[in-house]
Design an enzyme around this catalytic site. Sequence first.
Site, PDB file in Angstrom:
ATOM      1  N   GLU A   1       0.793  -1.124  -0.003  1.00  0.00           N
ATOM      2  CA  GLU A   1      -0.104  -0.001  -0.023  1.00  0.00           C
ATOM      3  C   GLU A   1       0.807   1.123  -0.209  1.00  0.00           C
ATOM      4  OE1 GLU A   1      -3.461  -0.120   2.312  1.00  0.00           O
ATOM      5  OE2 GLU A   1      -3.754   1.990   2.404  1.00  0.00           O
TER       6      GLU A   1
ATOM      7  N   GLU B   1     -10.561   4.395   8.618  1.00  0.00           N
ATOM      8  CA  GLU B   1     -10.705   4.405   7.085  1.00  0.00           C
ATOM      9  C   GLU B   1     -11.259   2.793   6.949  1.00  0.00           C
ATOM     10  OE1 GLU B   1      -6.640   5.171   5.733  1.00  0.00           O
ATOM     11  OE2 GLU B   1      -7.296   7.278   5.485  1.00  0.00           O
TER      12      GLU B   1
ATOM     13  N   ASP C   1      -2.432  14.435   6.978  1.00  0.00           N
ATOM     14  CA  ASP C   1      -1.981  13.114   6.301  1.00  0.00           C
ATOM     15  C   ASP C   1      -0.792  13.528   5.329  1.00  0.00           C
ATOM     16  OD1 ASP C   1      -1.805  10.437   5.666  1.00  0.00           O
ATOM     17  OD2 ASP C   1      -3.582  10.338   4.489  1.00  0.00           O
TER      18      ASP C   1
ATOM     19  N   GLU D   1       3.965   9.141  -0.636  1.00  0.00           N
ATOM     20  CA  GLU D   1       2.859   9.150  -1.093  1.00  0.00           C
ATOM     21  C   GLU D   1       2.044  10.391  -1.706  1.00  0.00           C
ATOM     22  OE1 GLU D   1      -0.100   7.956   1.949  1.00  0.00           O
ATOM     23  OE2 GLU D   1      -1.971   8.194   0.593  1.00  0.00           O
TER      24      GLU D   1
ATOM     25  N   LYS E   1      -4.108  -0.144  13.970  1.00  0.00           N
ATOM     26  CA  LYS E   1      -4.855   0.674  13.339  1.00  0.00           C
ATOM     27  C   LYS E   1      -6.507   0.688  13.367  1.00  0.00           C
ATOM     28  CE  LYS E   1      -5.912   2.828   8.838  1.00  0.00           C
ATOM     29  NZ  LYS E   1      -5.479   3.251   7.469  1.00  0.00           N
TER      30      LYS E   1
ATOM     31  N   ARG F   1      -2.106   3.646  16.834  1.00  0.00           N
ATOM     32  CA  ARG F   1      -2.087   4.788  15.805  1.00  0.00           C
ATOM     33  C   ARG F   1      -3.225   5.935  16.256  1.00  0.00           C
ATOM     34  NH1 ARG F   1      -2.376   4.043  10.199  1.00  0.00           N
ATOM     35  NH2 ARG F   1      -0.555   5.471   9.868  1.00  0.00           N
TER      36      ARG F   1
ATOM     37  N   GLU G   1       7.186  21.776  -3.362  1.00  0.00           N
ATOM     38  CA  GLU G   1       6.197  22.563  -2.746  1.00  0.00           C
ATOM     39  C   GLU G   1       5.608  23.657  -3.774  1.00  0.00           C
ATOM     40  OE1 GLU G   1       7.144  24.606   0.792  1.00  0.00           O
ATOM     41  OE2 GLU G   1       5.156  24.416   1.564  1.00  0.00           O
TER      42      GLU G   1
ATOM     43  N   ARG H   1     -11.270  17.861   9.758  1.00  0.00           N
ATOM     44  CA  ARG H   1     -10.544  16.519   9.861  1.00  0.00           C
ATOM     45  C   ARG H   1      -9.344  16.813  10.621  1.00  0.00           C
ATOM     46  NH1 ARG H   1      -8.231  12.574   4.878  1.00  0.00           N
ATOM     47  NH2 ARG H   1      -6.341  12.030   5.899  1.00  0.00           N
TER      48      ARG H   1
HETATM   49  O1  GCW Z   1      -2.309   8.271   3.681  1.00  0.00           O
HETATM   50  C1  GCW Z   1      -3.374   7.464   4.069  1.00  0.00           C
HETATM   51  C2  GCW Z   1      -3.234   6.303   2.949  1.00  0.00           C
HETATM   52  C3  GCW Z   1      -3.605   5.190   3.267  1.00  0.00           C
HETATM   53  C4  GCW Z   1      -3.129   4.753   4.777  1.00  0.00           C
HETATM   54  C5  GCW Z   1      -3.377   5.616   5.733  1.00  0.00           C
HETATM   55  C6  GCW Z   1      -2.832   5.348   7.239  1.00  0.00           C
HETATM   56  C7  GCW Z   1      -2.457   2.498   5.365  1.00  0.00           C
HETATM   57  O2  GCW Z   1      -3.816   6.946   1.885  1.00  0.00           O
HETATM   58  O3  GCW Z   1      -3.209   4.360   2.131  1.00  0.00           O
HETATM   59  O4  GCW Z   1      -3.424   3.308   4.876  1.00  0.00           O
HETATM   60  O5  GCW Z   1      -2.813   6.908   5.273  1.00  0.00           O
HETATM   61  O6  GCW Z   1      -1.924   6.169   7.250  1.00  0.00           O
HETATM   62  O7  GCW Z   1      -3.484   4.503   7.833  1.00  0.00           O
END
Ligand code: GCW
Length: 659
Positions: free
Chosen positions: A150, A276, A355, A383, A272, A309, A492, A326
Amino acid sequence: MENYEKKWTNLWLKYEKRADAGNFCFCEMVCVQGFDEHNTIISNALKEFAKGIKGMLGITPAVVTGIPAKGIWIAKVADAIVPNEGFHLKTEAERIVMEASDENGVLYGIFYLLRQIAMEKSLAGLNIKERPAIKNRMLNHWDNLDGSVERGYSGHSFYFDNNKILISERTVDYARFIASIGINGVVINNVNVKDAATYLITPTYFNEVRQLKEIFAGYGVKLFLSLNFAAPLELGGPDSADPFDEDVISWWRGQIALVYEALPDLGGFLVKADSEGRPGPFTYGRTQADGANMLARLLDVHGGMLIWRCFVYNCTQDWRDRKTDRARAGYDNFIQSDGDYHPNVILQIKNGPMDFQIREPVSPLIGGLKKTNQMLEVQIAQEYTGQQIDVCYLIPMFKEVLDFKYCGSSEKIFDVIKNIGFVAVTNTGDDENWTGNDLAAANLYGFGRLAWSVSLSAEEIAEEWIRQTLSCDEEVIAVVKKILLSSRDTFEKYTCPLGIGWMVTPHYHYGPSVDGYEYSQWGTYHRADHLGIGVDRTDKGTGYTGQYQEPHKSIYNNIETCPEELLLFFHYVPYKYILKSGKTLIQHIYDTHFEGVMEVEEMIKAWNRIEAKLPADVFAVVTGRFEQQLNNAKEWRDHINSYFYRKSGIADEKGRKFY
Ligand code: GCW
């Protein structure tokens, strides 16, 4: 051990011929006193030394029993003299004395010496004491049992394929690489634990997990597993995962005992939950602390750690709702339980409240919690920062986070986490060069080195990596250092402006899509209209600024004092707002986007100039990535500039081309 078909490089442990720098005499002999030579870590350290010295200096060190006049004398001392994992090194004429109190210290001391030789630095006159700055220095792999990774940008998993565990020389090399930069913990599987991964805590996988665990242990690295909170339901246990349900508790008790019987010394579990789509204690009306403590108590009996987490937020938000934020979620979900966590629980908190964007403020949860073990999580898998196509050296960002004085006093984020841990979501896969873009390995190297030695500058770390991986040639060092050190700012400039984040292609997170997440459920909005852009997170908006301690609460709340690089994160700002540079916001957006592309063009020119001095394979791969990066930068420039020109109707002062 299985044969592994694919090839792989040696990253920064190349051990190629090096100029002597007067180091021969120290490397002819090595003597170990007080440690058991048959201990795996010690014997791995000696093997490593022999391998490195043979490659770099062309000699084979003799292992001797008497204290050598010429060579290295490794001596065990009490941990009151040299703390665990640390080492003292002192050159006495033609001998180097290494003192350590445990095997890990010896291993790290050996890697220190090999690094100096690889960098063509002299070992004469050494007198140094090192110990790790941070206690747990960990990597999280987001590898799935089917072999996918992932957010992986460098091929498939080298741990898993087709629901099988892979064990080969490649695994051993990986353990060497991460030990050489001081990593002492890995979580091998994705935090999204689904399907076969749920079975990692069952006998189906015990044999192979044990082998992996032992390989890592031989290099001082503890192995951890990510856990599925709903495992009882999926593994034939009770029909619930309620942490207050006695049947659930006793199922976990049995399962964890089974795990530790098969895998003694397992580091523990990472969870986790409630995020999500992952199950968690919220399903049963319990708090995060209720869920974590239930598992932690059971783990404690076996000496395990429970890492939980804090990436818990509502991912089915209504974009019309301007109050729910968020960014607030981590703090809101965890702060009220501060002090309620069992002592072996560690909360793992992402560096920013959203994130892993290219620019975010530091999460107010870290250091906001006063009575809870906290560990800082960053992402070296790129990412949102170029996916290991675009170069983006992240160490300057990590240093900013560690140095952040979260409560106004001299106390830094580093002080909050130093006795707990620092973890990176890692960027490796089974690509030949491990990280897709060879330059991305500087982030892996740099993360480990920073966690070990937090006072190193981003520049020093870059130089270390270049010398060991590419060349000790001064021109190569200067050019690559400049590329790395400017890369985050460049990225950036051509992507999302002033801390607003996102604007990426949904799901994939590479390339521009300004409104891609604007009318979605993910809570990731820029709120641009014809007059301005930005999210009002002040006390008049979502109230997020109120989660900070002073002085940051006031600094962020006021548009005049808010650091400009975070302006749009905290404020809705009119396009005609004048920035400190004297430019309007809109002109700043236009200018930085043109600059970003130009800077990528400059990087490529500089890179091409040193072609003859670089390994051919590295040059070819990185050149290919640069071509993609340039296209990406142009896409971003033209999307962003055209979008904001169309929204605002305000022309570029310099009359450049928009679409
Ligand atoms: O940034 C997001 C990602 C997910 C990831 C999630 C997380 C593992 O897009 O892919 O899942 O964070 O940190 O749990």
